[in-house]
Design a protein around this motif. Structure first.
Motif, PDB file in Angstrom:
ATOM      1  N   TYR A 130      10.901   8.703   6.695  1.00 21.55           N
ATOM      2  CA  TYR A 130       9.603   9.350   6.453  1.00 21.55           C
ATOM      3  C   TYR A 130       8.431   8.522   6.987  1.00 21.55           C
ATOM      4  CZ  TYR A 130       6.054  12.165   4.032  1.00 21.55           C
ATOM      5  OH  TYR A 130       4.965  12.960   3.732  1.00 21.55           O
ATOM      6  N   ARG A 131       7.628   7.864   6.137  1.00 21.22           N
ATOM      7  CA  ARG A 131       6.430   7.158   6.620  1.00 21.22           C
ATOM      8  C   ARG A 131       6.688   5.665   6.796  1.00 21.22           C
ATOM      9  NH1 ARG A 131       1.078   9.935   4.187  1.00 21.22           N
ATOM     10  NH2 ARG A 131       0.344   8.850   6.020  1.00 21.22           N
ATOM     11  N   SER A 132       7.956   5.230   6.652  1.00 24.53           N
ATOM     12  CA  SER A 132       8.220   3.788   6.597  1.00 24.53           C
ATOM     13  C   SER A 132       9.259   3.309   7.600  1.00 24.53           C
ATOM     14  CB  SER A 132       8.698   3.418   5.181  1.00 24.53           C
ATOM     15  OG  SER A 132       7.763   3.834   4.230  1.00 24.53           O
ATOM     16  N   LEU A 170       7.119  13.861  14.379  1.00 25.86           N
ATOM     17  CA  LEU A 170       7.640  14.535  13.183  1.00 25.86           C
ATOM     18  C   LEU A 170       8.327  13.495  12.317  1.00 25.86           C
ATOM     19  CD1 LEU A 170       9.091  17.764  14.854  1.00 25.86           C
ATOM     20  CD2 LEU A 170       6.839  17.419  13.796  1.00 25.86           C
ATOM     21  N   ARG A 171       7.668  13.143  11.203  1.00 28.16           N
ATOM     22  CA  ARG A 171       8.270  12.145  10.310  1.00 28.16           C
ATOM     23  C   ARG A 171       9.473  12.754   9.590  1.00 28.16           C
ATOM     24  NH1 ARG A 171       2.845  12.470   8.871  1.00 28.16           N
ATOM     25  NH2 ARG A 171       1.520  10.646   9.130  1.00 28.16           N
ATOM     26  N   PRO A 172      10.566  12.026   9.489  1.00 32.51           N
ATOM     27  CA  PRO A 172      11.742  12.571   8.816  1.00 32.51           C
ATOM     28  C   PRO A 172      11.680  12.335   7.304  1.00 32.51           C
ATOM     29  CG  PRO A 172      12.272  10.479   9.874  1.00 32.51           C
ATOM     30  CD  PRO A 172      10.805  10.712  10.106  1.00 32.51           C
ATOM     31  N   ILE A 213       0.845  -1.194   0.000  1.00 34.40           N
ATOM     32  CA  ILE A 213       0.000   0.000   0.000  1.00 34.40           C
ATOM     33  C   ILE A 213       0.885   1.250   0.000  1.00 34.40           C
ATOM     34  CG2 ILE A 213      -1.707   1.355   1.251  1.00 34.40           C
ATOM     35  CD1 ILE A 213      -2.730  -1.211   2.535  1.00 34.40           C
ATOM     36  N   GLU A 214       1.897   1.255   0.878  1.00 31.64           N
ATOM     37  CA  GLU A 214       2.664   2.485   1.089  1.00 31.64           C
ATOM     38  C   GLU A 214       3.867   2.622   0.156  1.00 31.64           C
ATOM     39  OE1 GLU A 214       2.473   4.527   4.884  1.00 31.64           O
ATOM     40  OE2 GLU A 214       2.518   2.557   5.799  1.00 31.64           O
ATOM     41  N   GLY A 215       4.196   1.568  -0.565  1.00 33.68           N
ATOM     42  CA  GLY A 215       5.366   1.613  -1.453  1.00 33.68           C
ATOM     43  C   GLY A 215       5.023   2.250  -2.783  1.00 33.68           C
ATOM     44  N   CYS A 257      -7.669   7.976   5.888  1.00 32.30           N
ATOM     45  CA  CYS A 257      -7.508   7.577   7.289  1.00 32.30           C
ATOM     46  C   CYS A 257      -7.235   6.085   7.364  1.00 32.30           C
ATOM     47  CB  CYS A 257      -8.825   7.894   8.001  1.00 32.30           C
ATOM     48  SG  CYS A 257      -8.899   7.391   9.700  1.00 32.30           S
ATOM     49  N   TYR A 258      -6.419   5.673   8.311  1.00 34.12           N
ATOM     50  CA  TYR A 258      -6.234   4.226   8.543  1.00 34.12           C
ATOM     51  C   TYR A 258      -6.528   3.902  10.006  1.00 34.12           C
ATOM     52  CZ  TYR A 258      -1.531   5.991   9.778  1.00 34.12           C
ATOM     53  OH  TYR A 258      -0.486   6.700  10.313  1.00 34.12           O
ATOM     54  N   LEU A 259      -6.871   2.646  10.248  1.00 34.84           N
ATOM     55  CA  LEU A 259      -7.260   2.190  11.588  1.00 34.84           C
ATOM     56  C   LEU A 259      -6.470   0.937  11.928  1.00 34.84           C
ATOM     57  CD1 LEU A 259     -11.141   2.433  11.044  1.00 34.84           C
ATOM     58  CD2 LEU A 259      -9.659   4.148  12.131  1.00 34.84           C
ATOM     59  N   GLY A 300      -5.146   7.154  12.215  1.00 36.61           N
ATOM     60  CA  GLY A 300      -4.182   8.152  11.742  1.00 36.61           C
ATOM     61  C   GLY A 300      -4.348   8.405  10.267  1.00 36.61           C
ATOM     62  N   ALA A 301      -3.581   9.247   9.816  1.00 37.78           N
ATOM     63  CA  ALA A 301      -2.767  10.234  10.490  1.00 37.78           C
ATOM     64  C   ALA A 301      -2.772  11.500   9.647  1.00 37.78           C
ATOM     65  CB  ALA A 301      -1.329   9.717  10.627  1.00 37.78           C
ATOM     66  N   THR A 302      -2.489  12.629  10.286  1.00 36.18           N
ATOM     67  CA  THR A 302      -2.355  13.856   9.501  1.00 36.18           C
ATOM     68  C   THR A 302      -0.975  13.882   8.853  1.00 36.18           C
ATOM     69  OG1 THR A 302      -1.456  15.108  11.353  1.00 36.18           O
ATOM     70  CG2 THR A 302      -3.863  15.104  11.106  1.00 36.18           C
TER      71      THR A 302
HETATM   72  N1  GLY Z   1       3.123   5.130   7.758  1.00 34.38           N
HETATM   73  C1  GLY Z   1       1.991   5.789   8.230  1.00 34.38           C
HETATM   74  C2  GLY Z   1       2.091   7.252   8.307  1.00 34.38           C
HETATM   75  O1  GLY Z   1       3.126   7.837   8.022  1.00 34.38           O
HETATM   76  O2  GLY Z   1       1.115   7.881   8.630  1.00 34.38           O
END
Ligand code: GLY
Length: 364
Positions: A327-329, A300-302, A50-52, A244-246, A257-259
């Motif tokens: 970052y998100r991973s 804070l995602r990098p 999903i996220e790749g 949104c995910y749960l 989440g998430a903003t």
């Molecule tokens: N990997 C989920 C997010 O960054 O919200």
């Protein structure tokens, strides 16, 4: 070998554990302690398909997911702690025809890649997740995905590393200097001299390794995540919607989440963020308004400019390595990052994946 790991988030702790378990003398330094940056607001979703959304991320994510069973088993054994980790799949859900078309396209990509999946209509989705809203009219199940309880894993990594002799210090890192045969880390608690340093300080990494890169190689992207609680477990797997995910935990908790907010180094929770997440999550799960509100978590995602991490040697400072910009991973990529770094730092082995994540692409 004496190695300093700067940063006690999921990445720093995974790297520290891997290095310590291979015999290095490891010291972890963090300005706030374990898991206090992006890690604390991570939902722990393990879903590369999903996220790749970038080829490199998909390749790295799929590889890291394949390491996850062994990673969790090893950390759990070394720490002598259990870790909540489920490979119960993800259910992507669509609220309208446009989102359903996107699920069709995702299903075709999974088919082409030979990844097990099942496309279903809303009624079929509600048969496996009865609490889903009647608004859901299509869904895509990917059984190999899952989640891990992130702070539990991060604490276990520190305990596991400590059982291999690693130590942890809470101090601010002021500078890193490569010397002739060592690397010095100047901290608010003194200077730590060692053979190598791994910079795994998430959004704060760019401040430790000044470069001419503009924008900076790593910048913060805020994420707010709600922690809700139900008297019963509301879902049996991760549910992923367009906004949104749960993530359901065994104890009835649900993370929503998430903003994704570009607001600099501001770790505040906002009423707008909370409202957005409550509204979007209730579109997927009608029982959300009945849940107990436990907390809002902020991290804070990098992020790097190309959204791909920085893993490998510094091109400007001998003995300095990066494991940052996930970052998100970060949670998904932790086992692979730890292995790549340990292979490189301890054995001088350059895995092919390192070509995808070279720090020198941003002058680092
Ligand atoms: N990997 C989920 C997010 O960054 O919200």
């Amino acid at each position: 070998m004496n190695i300093t790991v700067v940063g006690a988030g999921i990445i720093g702790c995974a790297v520290a554990h891997e290095l310590a378990s291979r015999g290095a003398r490891v010291q972890i330094v963090d300005m706030r302690g374990t898991g206090r940056g992006a890690t604390q607001a991570s939902a722990g979703i393990l879903a590369p398909h999903i996220e790749g959304h970038i080829d490199a991320l998909l390749r790295l994510g799929a590889c890291s997911l394949s390491l996850y069973d062994g990673f969790v088993a090893r950390v759990s054994a070394d720490a002598r702690q259990t870790i909540e980790y489920e490979r119960s799949g993800t259910l992507q859900v669509a609220r309208d025809g446009r989102e359903a078309d996107e699920l069709d396209a995702a299903a075709r990509r999974l088919e082409a890649a030979g990844i097990e999946h099942r496309l279903m209509n809303g009624d079929e989705a509600r048969r496996i997740e009865p609490a889903l809203s009647s608004r859901i009219h299509a869904a895509l199940l990917t059984p190999r995905h899952g989640y891990v309880k992130v702070l539990e894993l991060t604490m276990a990594l520190v305990a596991a590393a400590a059982n291999h002799g690693a130590t942890s210090t809470t101090a601010t890192v002021r500078r890193v200097d490569a010397r002739d045969n060592s690397v010095a880390v100047t901290t608010s608690a003194g200077i730590i001299e060692g053979d190598a340093v791994v910079l795994a300080a998430g959004s704060w990494t760019s401040g430790l390794a000044p470069s001419a890169a503009s924008p900076p190689a790593v910048r913060p992207i805020r994420g707010q995540l709600l922690h809700l609680h139900f008297s019963h477990v509301p879902l049996s797997r991760v549910v992923w919607g367009a906004d949104c995910y749960l993530v359901p935990w065994h104890d009835g908790s649900l993370l929503a989440g998430a903003t994704v907010e570009d607001v600099g180094f501001d770790e505040s929770a906002t009423t707008a963020g909370v409202t957005h997440l409550l509204e979007r999550s209730a579109e997927l799960l009608t029982a959300v308004p009945d849940a107990r509100f436990e907390a809002v978590r902020v991290g804070l995602r990098p992020a790097t400019p190309d959204e791909v991490p920085l893993i490998g040697p510094s091109s400007t400072m001998r003995g300095v390595y990066y494991a940052a910009g996930h970052y998100r991973s970060g949670v998904l990529l932790a086992p692979l990052t730890a292995k790549l770094v340990a292979d490189l730092v301890m054995d001088g082995r350059r895995a092919p994946e390192l070509e995808l994540v070279r720090p020198d692409r941003f002058g680092l």
